[in-house]
Write a protein that holds these residues in place. Structure first.
Motif, short mmCIF file in Angstrom:
data_model
loop_
_atom_site.label_atom_id
_atom_site.label_comp_id
_atom_site.label_asym_id
_atom_site.label_seq_id
_atom_site.Cartn_x
_atom_site.Cartn_y
_atom_site.Cartn_z
N LEU A 53 0.85 -1.08 0.02
CA LEU A 53 -0.04 -0.13 -0.02
C LEU A 53 0.68 1.28 -0.05
CD1 LEU A 53 -2.75 1.50 0.10
CD2 LEU A 53 -2.60 0.99 2.56
N GLY A 54 1.73 1.34 0.67
CA GLY A 54 2.76 2.49 0.79
C GLY A 54 3.58 2.77 -0.38
N LEU A 55 4.05 1.51 -1.08
CA LEU A 55 4.67 1.55 -2.09
C LEU A 55 3.67 2.12 -3.47
CD1 LEU A 55 6.82 -1.64 -2.23
CD2 LEU A 55 7.77 0.63 -2.38
N THR A 117 -9.85 3.90 -2.76
CA THR A 117 -11.24 3.88 -2.04
C THR A 117 -10.82 4.13 -0.69
OG1 THR A 117 -11.08 1.78 -1.71
CG2 THR A 117 -11.97 2.31 -3.89
N PRO A 118 -11.87 4.81 0.05
CA PRO A 118 -11.78 5.02 1.38
C PRO A 118 -11.58 3.80 2.40
CG PRO A 118 -13.60 6.05 0.68
CD PRO A 118 -13.18 5.06 -0.53
N SER A 119 -11.04 3.83 3.49
CA SER A 119 -10.87 2.77 4.15
C SER A 119 -12.24 2.01 4.73
CB SER A 119 -10.24 3.09 5.97
OG SER A 119 -11.24 3.94 6.54
N ILE A 313 -4.83 -4.13 -2.66
CA ILE A 313 -6.00 -4.94 -3.38
C ILE A 313 -7.28 -4.44 -2.77
CG2 ILE A 313 -7.04 -7.20 -3.94
CD1 ILE A 313 -4.70 -6.84 -5.58
N ASN A 314 -7.24 -4.32 -1.40
CA ASN A 314 -8.69 -3.78 -0.88
C ASN A 314 -8.86 -2.39 -1.25
OD1 ASN A 314 -10.14 -2.79 1.43
ND2 ASN A 314 -10.67 -4.88 1.37
N ARG A 315 -7.75 -1.49 -1.25
CA ARG A 315 -7.95 0.02 -1.35
C ARG A 315 -8.18 0.29 -2.73
NH1 ARG A 315 -6.84 3.50 2.49
NH2 ARG A 315 -7.25 2.51 4.63
#
Length: 424
Positions: A53-55, A117-119, A313-315
């Motif tokens: 996610l950070g990358l 997308t939002p959390s 993937i989730n975000r």
């Protein structure tokens, strides 16, 4: 302490990555993959959301530049990072310096890429997880990019699920047709039968079954874009009297007595806790001796259900998506009255499929950027290349599970030795 020094103490000076930071420092191997941290925000992204996610945030915002990366197919860069960028426990004398270095950073992310997308917590405004409204929003986020974009990436079959390659030289289109044929054979489709295809996408299974097996088929998808494209293709094929792809929730299907149900790539979206309700619903749509083929991405174990809610993937790809092992799927099916007759793992086939989609994205890159925007196109490059690597490394799998609604008298509808693959 500089950024380069901090990198060397965490990952080692021989890491296969060359870090070049905005403070003028460097770290890692001189001959490694060059990653430039353009500004302090890049490091903030990496430290506040370690891992993919950070990358992704730093890369998509332009704060992290990877030298020579193929935006459409960053497989080689991801392979290097996956294989060699492993943190090790710093020496005790380094811990205090690293802590002081981290304390000087503004560890708060104010901006994220617009494609994110939002959390999950913030998405509760759309309703409870896997409720109808939130499911519709999640599906729309991913599948309603534009049909034209998907045409470039998926190819003529417009099939966005794992293909099945019968040989090394099989093309993507041939492999997708072979997959549909494999599903049809497993379901025992024959002329005059009725098929329900849940999560039908652009109608590939519906159209294949009607044209090649003489069935009447109903498909259902939550994506309005998919349903419109599929219905137009059905009309063009001249099979509208026996085929339909309906825009709506599979839970709104009232018809019963189907001879077969295919669920290809839907189970990932419904939530592991909802498996019992899901398979009970599908069983209720079948006649006795009717068959269900469930095709979905799985984990290699049954101990880690779900997806990391902060992960890439989730975000960026599948909001609220969840995975578990094939054992959990089999157990849920059996607990709801199905008799499981056959299962197989096609993970190597999905690695090939992702590679083929990446190649399509690269070939039509300029068109894809024009259709969806550079940010979305880059997300797809990361997503497909990362998925290919995960399937290759057995971090995720793809299972087809075949089951029957066996009658009260014990009749399954299967011959003694069914033959699913065509005779060479």
């Amino acid at each position: 302490m500089t950024v380069g020094q901090a990198f060397d103490r965490v990952f080692g000076p021989d890491a296969p990555v060359r870090i070049e930071a905005w403070d003028g420092s460097t770290g890692g191997s001189p001959g490694g993959l060059v990653m430039r941290l353009v500004n302090e925000r890049a490091l903030t992204y990496l430290m506040t959301a370690p891992g993919s996610l950070g990358l992704a945030r730093a890369y998509l915002m332009g704060d992290l530049v990877v030298e020579g990366i193929d935006e459409a197919d960053p497989y080689e860069a991801l392979r290097v990072l996956n294989d060699g960028l492993t943190p090790h426990l710093p020496a005790p004398r380094d811990l205090a310096e690293l802590a002081a270095f981290a304390a000087r950073l503004p560890l708060r992310v104010s901006d994220v890429p617009p494609e994110e997308t939002p959390s999950p917590l913030r998405r509760t405004i759309q309703g409870l997880r896997h409720g109808r409204a939130r499911d519709a929003a999640a599906i729309s986020h991913h599948y309603d990019v534009s049909n034209a974009f998907y045409e470039r990436v998926l190819g003529p079959s417009m099939t966005y699920t794992c293909a099945c390659y019968p040989s090394e030289d099989t093309t993507l289109e041939q492999a997708q047709a072979h997959k549909y044929d494999l599903v049809a054979r497993k379901l025992g489709l024959e002329p005059g039968m009725r098929l329900l295809d849940v999560g039908s996408g652009w109608g590939g299974m519906v159209r294949h079954a009607v044209k090649h097996y003489g069935v009447t088929a109903l498909g259902v998808t939550l994506s309005r874009e998919q349903a419109a494209w599929a219905q137009a293709a059905i009309e063009a094929d001249g099979i509208a009297d026996r085929a339909e792809v309906r825009h709506g929730d599979y839970r709104d299907v009232t018809e019963r007595g189907f001879d077969a149900v295919s669920s290809i790539g839907l189970t990932e979206h419904i939530g592991v806790k909802n498996y019992p309700t899901y398979f009970r619903f599908l069983r209720d749509r079948l006649r006795d001796e009717g068959r269900l083929l469930n095709h979905c991405i799985t984990r290699p174990d049954n101990e880690h259900a779900g997806l990391r809610q902060r992960g890439f993937i989730n975000r960026y790809v599948f909001p609220d998506g969840e995975l578990t092992g094939s054992g959990d799927i089999v157990r849920a099916m059996e607990n709801e009255g199905f008799e499981v007759r056959h299962q197989e793992n096609l993970r190597e086939h999905y690695a090939r499929t992702c590679a083929a989609w990446n190649a399509n994205l690269a070939k039509r890159w300029d068109e894809c950027v024009e259709l969806a925007g550079r940010g979305t196109a880059r997300v797809w490059g990361l997503y497909l290349a990362g998925s290919r690597l995960a399937f290759e490394r057995n971090e995720i799998q793809l299972h087809q599970v075949l089951a029957s609604r066996t009658s009260s008298a014990g009749a399954s509808g299967f011959p003694l030795r069914p033959q699913f693959e065509p005779t060479p």
